[in-house]
Design a protein around this motif. Sequence first.
Motif, PDB file in Angstrom:
ATOM      1  N   LEU A 297     -68.611  35.797   3.998  1.00 43.36           N
ATOM      2  CA  LEU A 297     -68.478  34.622   4.868  1.00 43.36           C
ATOM      3  C   LEU A 297     -69.226  34.820   6.184  1.00 43.36           C
TER       4      LEU A 297
ATOM      5  N   LYS B  71     -67.266  32.237  -4.022  1.00 47.85           N
ATOM      6  CA  LYS B  71     -68.716  32.100  -3.906  1.00 47.85           C
ATOM      7  C   LYS B  71     -69.130  31.407  -2.619  1.00 47.85           C
TER       8      LYS B  71
ATOM      9  N   THR C 248     -70.942  28.948  -0.288  1.00 43.19           N
ATOM     10  CA  THR C 248     -71.357  27.567  -0.498  1.00 43.19           C
ATOM     11  C   THR C 248     -72.611  27.224   0.280  1.00 43.19           C
ATOM     12  N   GLY C 249     -73.163  28.208   0.937  1.00 41.71           N
ATOM     13  CA  GLY C 249     -74.416  27.949   1.624  1.00 41.71           C
ATOM     14  C   GLY C 249     -74.195  27.283   2.957  1.00 41.71           C
TER      15      GLY C 249
ATOM     16  N   MET D 165     -62.968  28.764   2.821  1.00 40.88           N
ATOM     17  CA  MET D 165     -62.999  29.368   4.157  1.00 40.88           C
ATOM     18  C   MET D 165     -64.324  28.962   4.793  1.00 40.88           C
ATOM     19  N   HIS D 166     -64.259  28.471   6.004  1.00 39.32           N
ATOM     20  CA  HIS D 166     -65.471  27.957   6.629  1.00 39.32           C
ATOM     21  C   HIS D 166     -65.563  28.432   8.076  1.00 39.32           C
ATOM     22  N   VAL D 167     -66.794  28.630   8.504  1.00 35.24           N
ATOM     23  CA  VAL D 167     -67.029  28.988   9.896  1.00 35.24           C
ATOM     24  C   VAL D 167     -67.878  27.879  10.509  1.00 35.24           C
TER      25      VAL D 167
ATOM     26  N   HIS E  61     -65.189  27.852  15.215  1.00 37.91           N
ATOM     27  CA  HIS E  61     -63.899  27.620  14.564  1.00 37.91           C
ATOM     28  C   HIS E  61     -63.926  28.254  13.192  1.00 37.91           C
ATOM     29  N   TYR E  62     -62.891  29.030  12.903  1.00 34.23           N
ATOM     30  CA  TYR E  62     -62.683  29.528  11.544  1.00 34.23           C
ATOM     31  C   TYR E  62     -61.644  28.615  10.923  1.00 34.23           C
TER      32      TYR E  62
ATOM     33  N   CYS F  50     -59.558  27.499   7.393  1.00 26.66           N
ATOM     34  CA  CYS F  50     -59.178  27.937   6.063  1.00 26.66           C
ATOM     35  C   CYS F  50     -58.338  26.845   5.401  1.00 26.66           C
TER      36      CYS F  50
ATOM     37  N   LEU G  42     -72.273  25.052   9.899  1.00 26.60           N
ATOM     38  CA  LEU G  42     -71.157  25.225   8.974  1.00 26.60           C
ATOM     39  C   LEU G  42     -71.578  26.133   7.836  1.00 26.60           C
ATOM     40  N   ARG G  43     -70.819  27.184   7.622  1.00 21.30           N
ATOM     41  CA  ARG G  43     -71.044  27.994   6.423  1.00 21.30           C
ATOM     42  C   ARG G  43     -69.692  28.315   5.821  1.00 21.30           C
ATOM     43  N   GLY G  44     -69.669  28.520   4.513  1.00 16.18           N
ATOM     44  CA  GLY G  44     -68.358  28.704   3.904  1.00 16.18           C
ATOM     45  C   GLY G  44     -68.395  29.461   2.596  1.00 16.18           C
ATOM     46  N   VAL G  45     -67.211  29.845   2.167  1.00 16.63           N
ATOM     47  CA  VAL G  45     -67.015  30.509   0.886  1.00 16.63           C
ATOM     48  C   VAL G  45     -65.850  29.795   0.206  1.00 16.63           C
ATOM     49  N   ILE G  46     -66.014  29.465  -1.077  1.00 14.84           N
ATOM     50  CA  ILE G  46     -64.929  28.770  -1.778  1.00 14.84           C
ATOM     51  C   ILE G  46     -64.539  29.505  -3.045  1.00 14.84           C
TER      52      ILE G  46
END
Lengths: 846, 302
Positions: free
Chosen positions: A280, A821, A823-824, B22-24, B63-64, B66, B269-273
């Motif tokens: 992340l 994964k 998400t870019g 989860m996103h930043v 901002h983090y 979730c 914005l970047r994230g992991v799902i």
Amino acid sequence: MNSQYDEMVTGTGTIRPHWRGLMQTVFSLSSEQLAERLARASAQMADDEIVALPDAHPASAPPSLDLLPLILPESEWQAIADGLVQRARLLDTILADLYGPQCLLTEGLLPPHLVFGNNEFLRPLRHVQPPRGAPRLYFYSADLVRLPSGEWRVFADRTQAPAGAGYALHKRSVLARTFPEVFRSAPVRRLDSFIELWRTSLQAIAGGATEQPRVALLTPGPYNDAYFEHVFLARALGIALVQSSDLAVRGDCVYLKTLGGLAKVDVLYRRVDGDYCDSLELREDSALGVAGLVQAARGQNVAILNMLGSALVESPAFTPFLPNLARRLLGQDLLLPAVTTWWCGQKGPLAEVRAAMDQFAIHAAFDPDPVPVEPALLSAAKREEFEARLLRNPERFVARERMCPSLTPCLASDVGTLEAERLVPKPVVLRVMAVWHKDDWYVLPGGSARIVTGNSIYRNMLRHSDVIKDTWVFSEQTADIHLATAIVAPTAAAETARHEISLRSRTADDLFWLGRYVERLDSGLRQFVAALDRIVAGGLGARHQVELKRLAASLKRTGWVEPDRVAAPVYAAEFQEGITSTAAGKGTMRSCIHAIRRLTLASRDQLSLDMWRSLQQLTNTAEEHVDQGLREPDRLLESLSVILAHIAAFAGLAAENMVRGAAWRFLDLGRRIERGIACAQAVGGVMIGPASQVEAGLRLSLELCDSINAYVTQYPAEIYYSKALAFVLADARNPRALLYQVIQVSSHLAEQADGRESVDVSALSSLIGTIQHFPLEISHASDMEVHEEELFDLLDRSIDCLTDISNSITRAYFSHIAAPKFTGFSRQRFSASPPTPTAVSAEAKP
Amino acid sequence: MTRYAVRHETQYVYQAAVGIGMHVLRMTPANTTGQHSIGESLTIAPEPTRVEAFRDHFGNAVHYVCVETMHDQFLVTLDAQVDVKRPSVSGDGPAWEEIREAMRNDGFPVPPDVAEFVSPSPLAFPEGVATAYAMESFKSGCAILPVLRDLMARIHDDFVYTPNLTNVTTRVAEVLTLRRGVCQDFAHLMIAGLRGLGLPAKYVSGYVYTRSGEAGPSRLGGDASHAWVSVWCGEGLGWIEFDPTNNVMVENEHIVLAYGRDFLDATPLRGVILGGGHHTLSVGVVVRNLDGAENPPLPGCS
């Protein structure tokens, strides 16, 4: 290079006092005795390696051992240890500043490029404080070289996640058993108190968090160079060995995924490089870390050791600035200096380097495992080319004085009869290490000495091809010395700690599939053996032809043989060729063996040593079988029987050696489900055919279900339709029967659920009832056809039911182990009008 | 002073349900010299399980976020009002070599923190081609501002704004070959060229007021978040911002979200799902001038 310091022999040719005891032992042994010691040591090494590693991946095997240790007297050692502690403190202080206020930059004590041009400066970790007073640098190593003058110098600081401690402990345990008499007479300092302290310190850091703190070692996995050490250390420290897929961040805590749910992790001893630890916020392409780990660190909910970003200060570009920083930050002179090292980003140092290029090895300043250029070894043209490259971006290079390591005796690979030929002097460097505990540092009283070849001296990673040595420190305090016992066997406490950790979901999943694949191989091989038996018998009488035809149907039905391979009449050469070529291990068999190997490796830490070995032998034998590509039916038969024997041995060990906990239960669930399916498929396959030849089908059913002997004992006269089918399908006492498998699956699931809601077993219960009450008696031969139809329905239903249950198990117990994964990034053109949000606004203003 | 209202909507639609996201976010207008945020709200749907706010190494508000409930889309909406009044730039600044020399200073650049932006970064790595391209504008002894204006104008003239050709990881060397790209590519190119010459340059993420529907030339880059460049012009002038996509010096039509070495540091914005299958992403940005314009400009430009 003839001025090298000799570790053992003085300039006047006498053996230094601390080497005499060992040499007496070495020379008092006959060459046979010495060879026997060597053999014993290698056998133990091999044993230990097989515990941790698959022999299919030699790259991840530990470095080999030279039996002769490097020996240091206490007085000399103390200076090294003091220097090491001081450097550890200094580097931790520097890290705290560079990830905090960065006064060292604003005050001009460090060139900013050392930080900003350094890939190991992990910006998301800036201003992130370790929790509960934990340091940023927790485990520190330094690589030392002894100059011709006899002084030790540091040539590399290792602050990422240094390897070596596990090797040192392991090699010591081997030596303690190889030369017990030396340990009886020589005052060798023990290593086990270090491990004890290390364990205590991990628990202490965790202790502030909860009553039952959880500590885990994060490894990149079995394909990593140092995996052996990770397995070894996790055991010695009594902590869980985990991989990326075992962990998850929820909220801002790190959790271990267990069958019982998510369990919070308080301390993560990481052996994954910092920038790979969070897709992340760090490298988005990494699959080795835990997404969200940086946020968990930011929330101070997990102590990460070493802290992410700790590798910043291991660049040799820092080296020339450390003496001054030691004075400024610690008010002390550096006790253990480094070999002459220059960062080329300044004019003075660059001029020094260019004036004496031949004396330096030059390499990238911020590469953790650099390949140096030694101008002295270059042609004039190459040298000019290199100098131009250096001058274009001098700030990207460091130069280190070319080293002339000391020589230490090694055992000749071929132990000759002449005593003088037993020893060969080789250049050596020494890795020493220290661990933090409550603001103090403790040094491992020993280390990992490495034999140097070529320019491998600069290398960070220890590889399989390396040769390492134990390092002995001779103590003056007798209390702290060795008894010749195994020293790092995990204590009872450590073992308990390991069992207390609930079974990880990933491991349960791996064991489940291990069980399935082993059983799948077993059932496939049984069918081949039955077919080959008949082919080998030759002549192919009418009965054999009928049986072969039915076996072919079964092999097709179970997916082991492609239909067109056995399309020819059974007496034709093409048919036999179809059977033998698939029995030799094409396709299905190969992938099945591959899966067993992979799953064995993945569930390594849940298997006893014996079970591990048994699976190793099983996969080795099976792979050899596949590689051989045998053609002759009799040799194939022999080879397959050996594999079957290995499977039986493994099954026996699983039954006898495994604690009846969740690990065993999931392994057995996999086996029972697969065996149930295989049984239904095989019976369904061999029972197809004219009613007049039904006896062949019954005989084969019994044979494939390994029940023929048991049946014959009960009914010696002949094979009755109802009795034979009851034996393989509905006999709850026959561990090969379908009913037995279904009952076992049902009872395992009930036990695993333990009253909680999980997998719905009602379909199983109803299947049990159906099988138990399935009418097997038929009064007229004419009823046979109707009856067979019902039989096939039952078999199909059993297969469907067991397959559904397998899927339900996956959903109930393993579904949360899916991989996250990336998400870019959000940077694409507007394409549609987004809907109105329904949620409350999150008005957080930092 | 100009007051702007910004609405920035980002929407992910997932093919399959997502259990954990989860996103930043770096999506809060910066409070810096010449820019003052008078109120902003981030609306997130579905409601996040957790939102944590902090400042990163570069001083950006982050901002983090979730989301731990099952969802098949994720929507972030920023609504902000920002006052912009940047001090005008006077003079041409020192000779560019003077700045380069201050950044060298035998390993101890002055000021030291600025030196971060001379060092290479993953997407703005000083490659030879970029340096050579920039060099043409840097005649020896020239003052810094005119040469930077020249470089910016050359990028604007030599490159064609072409959406959907490049992506976030396109290398500077490739952009130089293509002679096409979007704001981010032009920013990276300019930064890489400047770093190659030993000059500090930052990446700026934010928005531009496009003046669509108004008289006069409109601005490119308004339909998504925009990107431009900030260059250190010596202690007297400090950081000065240039928008090579529009060939303008940044005055009162740009709104800054975040600074970094390149896009990766300042990603909105970047994230992991976990789960989700394929996903589609749509982004919409509207910047309205609250001072004057009765009819707010339309979003985007084409």
